[in-house]
Design a protein around this motif. Structure first.
Motif, PDB file in Angstrom:
ATOM      1  N   CYS A   1       0.818  -1.234   0.000  1.00  0.00           N
ATOM      2  CA  CYS A   1       0.000   0.000   0.000  1.00  0.00           C
ATOM      3  C   CYS A   1       0.840   1.267   0.000  1.00  0.00           C
ATOM      4  CB  CYS A   1      -0.941   0.001   1.192  1.00  0.00           C
ATOM      5  SG  CYS A   1      -0.090   0.083   2.785  1.00  0.00           S
ATOM      6  N   GLY A   2       2.138   1.165   0.365  1.00  0.00           N
ATOM      7  CA  GLY A   2       2.959   2.368   0.424  1.00  0.00           C
ATOM      8  C   GLY A   2       2.353   3.401   1.355  1.00  0.00           C
ATOM      9  N   THR A   3       2.192   4.627   0.863  1.00  0.00           N
ATOM     10  CA  THR A   3       1.639   5.696   1.706  1.00  0.00           C
ATOM     11  C   THR A   3       0.104   5.682   1.709  1.00  0.00           C
ATOM     12  OG1 THR A   3       1.688   7.281  -0.107  1.00  0.00           O
ATOM     13  CG2 THR A   3       3.662   7.162   1.285  1.00  0.00           C
ATOM     14  N   GLY A   4      -0.482   4.639   1.122  1.00  0.00           N
ATOM     15  CA  GLY A   4      -1.918   4.426   1.271  1.00  0.00           C
ATOM     16  C   GLY A   4      -2.796   5.072   0.214  1.00  0.00           C
ATOM     17  N   VAL A   5      -2.221   5.379  -0.962  1.00  0.00           N
ATOM     18  CA  VAL A   5      -3.039   6.118  -1.947  1.00  0.00           C
ATOM     19  C   VAL A   5      -4.266   5.316  -2.406  1.00  0.00           C
ATOM     20  CG1 VAL A   5      -1.227   7.691  -2.744  1.00  0.00           C
ATOM     21  CG2 VAL A   5      -1.468   5.468  -3.853  1.00  0.00           C
ATOM     22  N   ALA A   6      -4.077   4.012  -2.673  1.00  0.00           N
ATOM     23  CA  ALA A   6      -5.228   3.199  -3.092  1.00  0.00           C
ATOM     24  C   ALA A   6      -6.106   2.845  -1.891  1.00  0.00           C
ATOM     25  CB  ALA A   6      -4.762   1.935  -3.811  1.00  0.00           C
TER      26      ALA A   6
END
Ligand SMILES: C[S@@+](CC[C@H](N)C(=O)[O-])C[C@H]1O[C@@H](n2cnc3c(N)ncnc32)[C@H](O)[C@@H]1O
Length: 265
Positions: A51-56
């Motif tokens: 998810c990384g920084t949660g953009v999706a």
């Protein structure tokens, strides 16, 4: 459980992906495309892997989904939690590995991954875990980079200068529909592909290259591994600048991605 043969590789990934934070501005618009492509609706239980920084994850939650995010990088997860708080969204973010998900069987209605699971070294493990936590009839949806388009070609170039870890599958194979169909096999039905275009502002090839060299893990690795060989590093930079120039129009880098959606049988 047997020790993960890729634990060293994943520890390095965990560190190097921590620099990805500034790229979230450019992965934000494609996240909306993926969430729409996945058909996410209010009340859906959604897991976003890599998810990384949660953009999706935030894009899913903004549609009313009960969203959770998982990533290797604690630094990116910290930012994801800040992002969720800022947007007023309740999202659970967990540090973990897509090859060994800390969730129950059939816990989710939708599993997404935007340019995330493609970096797992063993695609068969990533697929089996993403499908395990998805309920039958649920949706698996992800975005990846086609090998013949900009990002795929950049990965191929990176692979020539910093060869992949032995035994790890090349991430760019996830951009090929035939490979995707083979990997998902008869565990899914109703596979739908869609292409999207991500645009990144850049004043010159050099501007984009410098940005990526300091924030995208595969490029960080090339710079690190060639730091004692200036001629080799210069050769890499010249090749990358010329590749970027092919896709840089109107002060924007044009990057096509591939969205896949499938239903678990
Ligand atoms: C290109 S970034 C994409 C991040 C985010 N999905 C986005 O679109 O901005 C790739 C992400 O995959 C994560 N990642 C790489 N290998 C992983 C693994 N084995 N398990 C979980 N996450 C992983 C990295 O930490 C990184 O956050």
């Amino acid at each position: 459980m047997a020790e993960d043969p890729f634990s060293g590789f994943k520890a390095a990934q965990r560190e190097s992906w921590g620099l990805f934070l500034p790229v979230e501005t450019f992965t934000t618009p494609p996240a909306a495309v993926l969430v729409r492509h996945a058909g996410i609706q209010a009340g859906d239980r959604v897991l976003d892997v890599g998810c990384g920084t949660g953009v999706a994850t935030l894009s899913a939650a903004a549609r009313g989904a009960i969203a959770k995010g998982l990533d290797l990088s604690p630094a990116l997860l910290e930012r994801a939690r800040d992002n969720a708080e800022l947007a007023g969204l309740a999202i659970e973010f967990t540090e973990g590995d897509v090859e060994n998900l800390p969730y129950r069987d059939a816990e989710f209605d939708v599993v997404t991954s935007q340019f995330g699971h493609m970096f797992a070294p063993r695609p068969e493990r990533a697929v089996s875990e993403m499908l395990r936590v998805l309920r039958p009839g649920g949706t698996l949806a992800f975005s990846t980079w086609p090998p013949e388009m900009f990002m795929g070609r950049m990965f191929a170039l990176v692979g020539r200068y910093a060869p992949p870890v032995e035994g790890a599958a090349p991430p760019l194979l996830w951009g090929r529909p035939d490979t995707i169909l083979e990997r998902l096999g008869d565990h899914v039905k109703d596979v739908v592909f869609e292409r999207g275009l991500a645009l990144t502002p850049a004043l010159s090839p050099q501007h984009f290259r410098i940005f990526m060299e300091s924030s995208a893990a595969p490029l960080v690795k090339v710079v690190e591994s060639t730091k004692d060989d200036p001629a080799r590093l210069a050769g890499f930079r010249a090749e990358l600048d010329s590749l970027i120039s092919l896709y840089l129009h109107d002060n924007q880098l044009h990057q096509h991605f591939l969205c896949t959606r499938a239903t678990k049988v």
